[in-house]
Design a protein around this motif. Structure first.
Motif, short mmCIF file in Angstrom:
data_model
loop_
_atom_site.label_atom_id
_atom_site.label_comp_id
_atom_site.label_asym_id
_atom_site.label_seq_id
_atom_site.Cartn_x
_atom_site.Cartn_y
_atom_site.Cartn_z
N SER A 103 0.86 -1.19 0.00
CA SER A 103 0.00 0.00 0.00
C SER A 103 0.89 1.24 0.00
N ASN A 104 2.13 1.04 -0.41
CA ASN A 104 3.13 2.08 -0.44
C ASN A 104 2.85 3.05 -1.60
N SER A 105 2.69 4.34 -1.28
CA SER A 105 2.31 5.29 -2.33
C SER A 105 3.42 5.46 -3.37
N THR A 106 4.68 5.26 -2.95
CA THR A 106 5.79 5.33 -3.91
C THR A 106 5.66 4.21 -4.94
N LYS B 89 3.01 2.83 -5.91
CA LYS B 89 1.89 3.19 -6.78
C LYS B 89 2.38 4.18 -7.85
N GLU B 90 3.11 5.19 -7.43
CA GLU B 90 3.62 6.19 -8.39
C GLU B 90 4.55 5.57 -9.42
N ILE B 91 5.44 4.67 -8.96
CA ILE B 91 6.36 4.00 -9.88
C ILE B 91 5.56 3.15 -10.87
N ALA B 92 4.58 2.41 -10.37
CA ALA B 92 3.75 1.57 -11.25
C ALA B 92 3.07 2.41 -12.32
N TRP B 93 2.47 3.54 -11.94
CA TRP B 93 1.82 4.42 -12.91
C TRP B 93 2.84 4.91 -13.93
N SER B 94 4.03 5.33 -13.43
CA SER B 94 5.05 5.90 -14.33
C SER B 94 5.58 4.86 -15.31
N LEU B 95 5.53 3.59 -14.92
CA LEU B 95 6.01 2.52 -15.82
C LEU B 95 4.92 2.01 -16.76
N GLY B 96 3.72 2.58 -16.63
CA GLY B 96 2.67 2.24 -17.60
C GLY B 96 1.58 1.33 -17.11
N ALA B 97 1.43 1.18 -15.79
CA ALA B 97 0.31 0.39 -15.27
C ALA B 97 -1.00 1.12 -15.58
N ASN B 98 -2.07 0.35 -15.80
CA ASN B 98 -3.38 0.95 -16.07
C ASN B 98 -4.27 0.99 -14.83
#
Length: 136
Positions: A94-97, A99-108
């Motif tokens: 549940s780490n917000s970092t 989450k941010e990394i996942a979004w930046s790498l292209g997670a939907n």
């Protein structure tokens, strides 16, 4: 004569216990969904190079014994074949970092992995509806 329903393929990149539960959850939603389980580095990399047909959806855990979820996400997004394939992170983190990394790498999508099977069913159902797993 109706058109044959194409098989929907969902890939689950996770550890074995969760793969089993997630497979049951998808089969409960629609038994025709083909769930492909991936967890080993070499097998995973070979699979994404050669797979046909492509997945309709990829479910990815970040914390796995053999392969790092961020690396897996990077590999998938580096391959243009997967540009249109939704990749959903389903993780205990549940780490917000993260989450941010996942979004930046292209997670939907990014979902926290629930504790109970019932909650897992709800999340899988939500994911299946939101990313049109049922539409051919």
């Amino acid at each position: 004569m109706g058109m044959a329903k194409s098989i929907t393929s969902v890939w689950v990149i996770d550890d074995i216990d969760d793969q089993t539960l997630i497979t049951i959850a998808f089969k409960n939603i629609d038994p025709i969904i083909l769930v492909t389980l991936l967890d080993k580095d070499e097998a995973f990399l070979n699979h994404i190079q050669q797979a046909s047909p492509l997945a309709k959806l990829v479910l990815l855990d970040l914390n796995m014994p053999k392969i790092n979820g961020f690396e897996a996400l990077k590999e998938l997004r580096a391959n243009t074949k997967y540009d249109a394939v939704p990749i959903i992170v389903l993780t205990t983190s549940s780490n917000s970092t993260d989450k941010e990394i996942a979004w930046s790498l292209g997670a939907n999508g990014f979902f926290n992995k629930p504790v109970t099977y019932t909650e897992l069913m709800n999340v899988i159902q939500k994911v299946a509806i939101q990313w049109h797993v049922f539409q051919n």
